[in-house]
Scaffold this active site. Sequence first.
Site, PDB file in Angstrom:
ATOM      1  N   LYS A   1       0.834  -1.202   0.000  1.00  0.00           N
ATOM      2  CA  LYS A   1       0.000   0.000   0.000  1.00  0.00           C
ATOM      3  C   LYS A   1       0.874   1.259   0.000  1.00  0.00           C
ATOM      4  CE  LYS A   1      -3.788  -2.523   2.076  1.00  0.00           C
ATOM      5  NZ  LYS A   1      -4.373  -3.097   3.281  1.00  0.00           N
TER       6      LYS A   1
ATOM      7  N   GLN B   1      -5.131  -1.976   9.368  1.00  0.00           N
ATOM      8  CA  GLN B   1      -4.861  -3.284   8.770  1.00  0.00           C
ATOM      9  C   GLN B   1      -5.404  -4.403   9.662  1.00  0.00           C
ATOM     10  OE1 GLN B   1      -3.346  -3.843   5.650  1.00  0.00           O
ATOM     11  NE2 GLN B   1      -4.061  -5.909   6.048  1.00  0.00           N
TER      12      GLN B   1
ATOM     13  N   ASP C   1     -11.745   2.148   3.315  1.00  0.00           N
ATOM     14  CA  ASP C   1     -12.113   0.738   3.146  1.00  0.00           C
ATOM     15  C   ASP C   1     -13.606   0.595   2.852  1.00  0.00           C
ATOM     16  OD1 ASP C   1     -10.031  -1.107   3.158  1.00  0.00           O
ATOM     17  OD2 ASP C   1      -9.840  -1.093   5.336  1.00  0.00           O
TER      18      ASP C   1
END
Length: 292
Positions: free
Chosen positions: A54, A98, A123
């Site tokens: 990422k 995460q 997200d």
Amino acid sequence: MAAKILYGKEFAARIKEDAKKEALAIKEKSGVMPGLAVVIVGNDPASTVYVRNKQKACDELGLYSVKVEMPETATKEELLAKIDELNSDKKVHGILVQLPLPKALKDAEDEVLNRIDPRKDVDGFHPVNVGKLSVGDATLTPCTPTGVIRMLELSDINMDGAHAVVIGRSNIVGKPMANLLLQKNATVTVCHSHTKNLADITRTADIIVAAVGRPRFVTADMVKPGATVIDVGINRISQGEGKKAKLIGDVDFDNVKEVAGAITPVPGGVGLLTIAMLMQNTVTAAKDQLGL
């Protein structure tokens, strides 16, 4: 005739290129570069790799990025305080925690994700964004299913009026996938482990999205000739002691590709789109927060 293979790399490159152009336009108008903060708790090897990828994508696009590393011993209160800090940071437009969290924080997962400002929830997991998606008004939607939609669009695969069968009903893929397909005017059937006569249903599908978490679950006899088959599954199969596990999808790729019109491989398919869409969501969040 074998199916057209939809490799994720080319689609991810196009999505990231578009996001980069949009980010530069934002910088030119506002003087601010879109920023993403990734929070990782503990040292899970797979999570470490994902976070690295990422950050690499942020660097490729020139986005501002922050990596927040917290020890496995971090408390829920410490993690929530860090999220509050990032919510208040105007240089950060997207926040991602995460998963999975360490065992000690497992029960706090929902509370942690819900603490993220919905406008920074890149997200697309916050209940506010889930609700907006269900009524067709979401700015930030989950990366993987949104990446599937972009892949279908860029491949000129018609969703309008198509019968799409989604196998799987998770909050991360199955449910948002169904909602996104509905918004593209597909007729959507959601199937799962309790569905009866599943093969009879999938054989009527123009588009199948497999997100059930079972290796090679979708077989050739379940697919209508010429259908598009999107494999979201990632299953690690042991190859024996000392050997690296093999990655395979939820679709029996070798046999289904002889029946389908188009199909995604695993690895090398949908997975590459997830990070690309994360970059796009970060840019979209920045645009929203800056009022552009």
